[in-house]
Structures are given as structure tokens and as C-alpha cells.
Write an enzyme that holds these catalytic residues in place. Structure first.
Site, PDB file in Angstrom:
ATOM      1  CE  LYS A 183      -2.976  53.162  42.245  1.00 40.45           C
ATOM      2  NZ  LYS A 183      -2.373  51.971  41.587  1.00 40.45           N
TER       3      LYS A 183
ATOM      4  CG  ASN B 252      14.678  41.206  32.766  1.00 40.87           C
ATOM      5  OD1 ASN B 252      13.777  42.016  32.507  1.00 40.87           O
ATOM      6  ND2 ASN B 252      15.411  41.283  33.859  1.00 40.87           N
TER       7      ASN B 252
ATOM      8  CG  MET C 298       1.478  45.652  29.881  1.00 38.68           C
ATOM      9  SD  MET C 298      -0.022  46.501  29.338  1.00 38.68           S
ATOM     10  CE  MET C 298      -0.783  46.882  30.895  1.00 38.68           C
TER      11      MET C 298
HETATM   12  P1  NAD Z   1      10.561  45.786  39.123  1.00 43.03           P
HETATM   13  O1  NAD Z   1      11.421  46.836  39.732  1.00 43.03           O
HETATM   14  O2  NAD Z   1      10.170  44.625  39.970  1.00 43.03           O
HETATM   15  O3  NAD Z   1      11.273  45.209  37.796  1.00 43.03           O
HETATM   16  C1  NAD Z   1      11.847  46.107  36.874  1.00 43.03           C
HETATM   17  C2  NAD Z   1      11.994  45.479  35.506  1.00 43.03           C
HETATM   18  O4  NAD Z   1      12.544  46.447  34.613  1.00 43.03           O
HETATM   19  C3  NAD Z   1      12.950  44.303  35.466  1.00 43.03           C
HETATM   20  O5  NAD Z   1      12.593  43.484  34.370  1.00 43.03           O
HETATM   21  C4  NAD Z   1      14.295  44.991  35.223  1.00 43.03           C
HETATM   22  O6  NAD Z   1      15.240  44.115  34.640  1.00 43.03           O
HETATM   23  C5  NAD Z   1      13.892  46.074  34.263  1.00 43.03           C
HETATM   24  N1  NAD Z   1      14.716  47.285  34.366  1.00 43.03           N
HETATM   25  C6  NAD Z   1      15.093  47.941  35.487  1.00 43.03           C
HETATM   26  N2  NAD Z   1      15.814  49.034  35.168  1.00 43.03           N
HETATM   27  C7  NAD Z   1      15.893  49.066  33.821  1.00 43.03           C
HETATM   28  C8  NAD Z   1      16.497  49.945  32.891  1.00 43.03           C
HETATM   29  N3  NAD Z   1      17.163  51.028  33.283  1.00 43.03           N
HETATM   30  N4  NAD Z   1      16.378  49.670  31.579  1.00 43.03           N
HETATM   31  C9  NAD Z   1      15.681  48.584  31.155  1.00 43.03           C
HETATM   32  N5  NAD Z   1      15.078  47.728  31.990  1.00 43.03           N
HETATM   33  C10 NAD Z   1      15.193  47.959  33.307  1.00 43.03           C
HETATM   34  O7  NAD Z   1       9.289  46.554  38.544  1.00 43.03           O
HETATM   35  P2  NAD Z   1       7.823  45.988  38.286  1.00 43.03           P
HETATM   36  O8  NAD Z   1       7.001  46.161  39.510  1.00 43.03           O
HETATM   37  O9  NAD Z   1       7.898  44.655  37.635  1.00 43.03           O
HETATM   38  O10 NAD Z   1       7.276  47.082  37.234  1.00 43.03           O
HETATM   39  C11 NAD Z   1       7.808  47.140  35.921  1.00 43.03           C
HETATM   40  C12 NAD Z   1       7.362  48.415  35.256  1.00 43.03           C
HETATM   41  O11 NAD Z   1       5.952  48.444  35.115  1.00 43.03           O
HETATM   42  C13 NAD Z   1       7.721  49.692  36.045  1.00 43.03           C
HETATM   43  O12 NAD Z   1       8.329  50.599  35.169  1.00 43.03           O
HETATM   44  C14 NAD Z   1       6.392  50.204  36.525  1.00 43.03           C
HETATM   45  O13 NAD Z   1       6.375  51.613  36.660  1.00 43.03           O
HETATM   46  C15 NAD Z   1       5.476  49.738  35.412  1.00 43.03           C
HETATM   47  N6  NAD Z   1       4.063  49.661  35.794  1.00 43.03           N
HETATM   48  C16 NAD Z   1       3.136  49.998  34.875  1.00 43.03           C
HETATM   49  C17 NAD Z   1       1.785  49.941  35.188  1.00 43.03           C
HETATM   50  C18 NAD Z   1       0.744  50.299  34.175  1.00 43.03           C
HETATM   51  O14 NAD Z   1      -0.444  50.353  34.510  1.00 43.03           O
HETATM   52  N7  NAD Z   1       1.107  50.494  32.942  1.00 43.03           N
HETATM   53  C19 NAD Z   1       1.391  49.527  36.470  1.00 43.03           C
HETATM   54  C20 NAD Z   1       2.358  49.135  37.373  1.00 43.03           C
HETATM   55  C21 NAD Z   1       3.705  49.208  37.027  1.00 43.03           C
END
Ligand code: NAD
Length: 320
Positions: free
Chosen positions: A67, A159, A219
Site C-alpha cells: 500500500k 470523546n 486501535m
Molecule cells: P479523525 O481525525 O477523524 O478523528 C480523530 C479522533 O481523535 C476524534 O475522536 C478526536 O476527538 C480525537 N482526537 C483528535 N486529537 C486528539 C488529541 N490530541 N487527543 C485526544 N484525542 C484526539 O481520525 P480517524 O480517521 O477516526 O482515526 C483515528 C485514529 O486512528 C488516528 O490516530 C489514526 O492514525 C488511527 N488509525 C489507526 C489504524 C490502525 O490500523 N491501527 C488505521 C487507521 C487509523
């Protein structure tokens, strides 16, 4: 080669198909038939972008590829979402490129499928209440996938930015489940299964919050420095992950490891629970799945979607 456009993915891929693909590739990883290549991630010095590759080879599913993509923070100006990726698959017998697949929606589906595999295998018996920490883009996918694998009766959520909670209540309504916004004390005490999916850089769910038999799918933490859980909670739990090397370096376990609260040997692989090699929950009160996100997940869902596209005549074919 086949081309499956980003806009075709929504009509082709289902949470069920994503679940099957991820369950199979985790098992393949545990049998040492599939492995991930070292991840490349670079700040390219242009458009403030982070660009990289996640690749691997699954010798059982015969998925080879990568990817490519990353994060472009100013994409709104171009009418695009900030995360952009494309999966390229190659024929493992010849090395010829076999498919290019839009990777944006697939990333959300494969991430949600990973936590739902953990819920299927590790949720405490009789789990009724799903607790959501996080209300961003991924949270809706996570909730939908969880509801597919377990008959939850209620969703509760918290949240850091309460104004975003509407996404959780809307998604629960779509699933026909009651939703209540709660504080973390109630979330930890009442939820039987918790999914955390935030971009947090400090612990949100503390050890004192979590009461009774609970499974936590952590996650959000997929980078050095990110953190959602109290290391003491990680130390108290039986911990599983997708890939141990990532769990201790970029996953939730990086903090408990750095503080000397757990050792790498204490971390199990979810794939080994799928194959039956690891008993899973056993007598543990709290289980954690540290979902860090591996390239093999992307290849597994991309290969599945190419097959679905071919069956439905939606895969474009070009000569390269
Ligand atoms: P998003 O930007 O749509 O949402 C962000 C979320 O994190 C919201 O709930 C927000 O309130 C919260 N947030 C933002 N800044 C913050 C901070 N400083 N402290 C605490 N909370 C905070 O993002 P998303 O697309 O929903 O992704 C969420 C997370 O999942 C990201 O960190 C992303 O990197 C991670 N992710 C992980 C995987 C995996 O395979 N593990 C895959 C995709 C995304």
C-alpha cells in the site's frame, strides 16, 4: 492488470468480506506463512506530506504487494480527504503487477475488521455493552463491524471533543442500538467491550476506570508517541496484537514496555488465537488487542475486493 476504482469499493466490499480476509491473514501470520516488509514512512518536504509504503507477502493467500500513500494535511483545498492511499498487487509467480486498488475506504474497513476479529475471539462471555472512545471518521466503521460480530444491546461513548459525539449516536441509530454519552468512569465500569480509536498522545482510559471482565480493542495508536491507555491497564491485561514488533515500537504497548511494566514475551498474537494455538482470554479479567495496522491487512482486503470486482464485472483491465 485489474483496476478497482476508489468509488467502486463501497459497492463491493462488505464488513463480512473484510472480516474473513483479516481473520485469514492473521492466522497466516501466526503460522509464519505471511510476513510484513519493513515500513517506509517519510516526511517528503513537500505539501507537509507524510508518504510511505506498507508491504508484505502472504504465502497462503498468495497476496504480494504494497500500500503506497500517506497523509496530506492540506488536501481540503483540493477537495480531497487528507489520507490518500492505493494498493498495488503483484503476481507472486511472475512478479507482474496484477492490480491497482483504491485504498482509502479499504483502510477504514480493514482497521474495523481487525478490531472485530479481536472482539469475536476475546470478548467476555455474555458481553452486552459496547463502549466507544473516539468519534472521528474511523469510529463509525469500528462500531458497524463490532455490531456484525457480536449481538450488543447498547452503545455508550466518550470523546475528547464532545461536539463530535453525534457521529456515534447516528451510527448506533443506524444499527438500531440505543446510545448514551457517558464519562470515562461509567464507560470503563459499564462497557464489556471497549474500542478506542482516537489520535491521542496521552492516556485517556485509566486502569481505575476499567471494572469487571472487559475486552479493549486499542486501535488509535499506530505511531511512536501516540497513546490511549494507561500503561498500568496494559500491564494488568492479557495483551494480544497483530504484529509484536509493531506493538512494542509504534503500538499501545510501546509505553508499558518503555516503563518496564511488561516484556515483549508477555504479548500474544491475535492470529494464534484464531488458529487455536493460544487459548486467548483464559482466566484473564481484561484483554487488550493492540491493533497497530499492518500492510498484510491492506493486501488481504485488496485481493478480496479484486475478486468481488471480477465477479461483478466491475474490474477494469489494462495492459501495462
Ligand atoms: P479523525 O481525525 O477523524 O478523528 C480523530 C479522533 O481523535 C476524534 O475522536 C478526536 O476527538 C480525537 N482526537 C483528535 N486529537 C486528539 C488529541 N490530541 N487527543 C485526544 N484525542 C484526539 O481520525 P480517524 O480517521 O477516526 O482515526 C483515528 C485514529 O486512528 C488516528 O490516530 C489514526 O492514525 C488511527 N488509525 C489507526 C489504524 C490502525 O490500523 N491501527 C488505521 C487507521 C487509523
Amino acid at each position: 492488470m485489474y483496476v478497482v476504482a476508489e468509488k467502486a469499493i463501497a459497492g463491493l466490499m462488505t464488513p463480512e468480506a473484510a472480516f474473513d480476509a483479516i481473520e485469514a491473514v492473521f492466522a497466516s501470520m501466526a503460522r509464519r506463512k505471511a510476513y510484513n516488509f519493513p515500513v517506509v514512512r517519510e516526511a517528503i518536504g513537500h505539501a507537509d506530506a507524510l508518504y510511505g509504503f506498507k508491504g508484505g507477502f502472504d504465502g497462503e493467500g498468495l497476496a504480494l504487494g504494497l500500500k503506497a500513500g500517506g497523509y496530506w494535511p492540506h488536501n481540503q483545498e483540493h477537495g480531497l480527504i487528507n489520507h490518500q492511499s492505493t494498493v498495488f498487487l503483484f503476481d507472486p509467480d511472475t512478479g507482474r503487477v496484477s492490480a491497482a486498488v483504491g485504498g482509502n475506504l479499504l483502510t477504514a474497513l480493514r482497521t474495523a475488521a481487525a478490531s472485530s476479529v479481536s472482539i469475536k475471539y476475546l470478548a467476555p462471555k455474555g458481553a452486552r455493552v459496547l463502549g466507544m472512545i473516539g468519534a472521528g471518521h474511523q469510529s463509525a466503521f469500528q462500531m458497524r463491524a463490532a455490531a456484525k460480530v457480536h449481538p450488543f444491546e447498547k452503545v455508550i461513548g466518550w470523546n475528547p471533543h464532545p461536539e463530535m459525539l453525534g457521529r456515534l449516536s447516528d451510527t448506533a441509530a443506524e444499527l438500531g442500538l440505543p446510545f448514551e454519552a457517558v464519562d470515562l468512569d461509567r464507560l470503563g465500569a459499564e462497557a464489556d467491550v471497549i474500542i478506542s480509536i482516537t489520535s491521542s498522545f496521552g492516556p485517556l482510559l485509566m486502569d481505575r476506570h476499567v471494572k469487571g471482565p472487559t475486552h479493549i480493542a486499542a486501535m488509535g495508536t499506530d505511531t511512536k508517541g501516540k497513546q490511549e491507555l494507561d500503561p498500568a491497564l496494559v500491564a494488568r491485561a492479557r495483551v494480544f496484537t497483530d504484529e509484536i514488533a509493531q506493538s512494542v515500537s509504534i503500538g499501545e504497548c510501546q509505553h508499558a514496555i518503555a516503563q518496564g511494566l511488561i516484556t515483549q514475551a508477555a504479548i500474544g498474537e491475535l492470529g494464534a488465537v484464531v488458529t487455536g494455538e493460544d487459548p486467548g482470554r483464559g482466566e484473564a479479567e481484561v484483554t487488550i488487542f493492540d491493533g497497530t495496522g499492518v500492510g498484510l491487512q491492506d493486501l488481504a482486503v485488496a485481493a478480496a475486493v479484486v475478486e468481488l470486482a471480477k465477479q461483478k464485472g466491475l474490474a477494469g483491465e489494462i495492459e501495462i
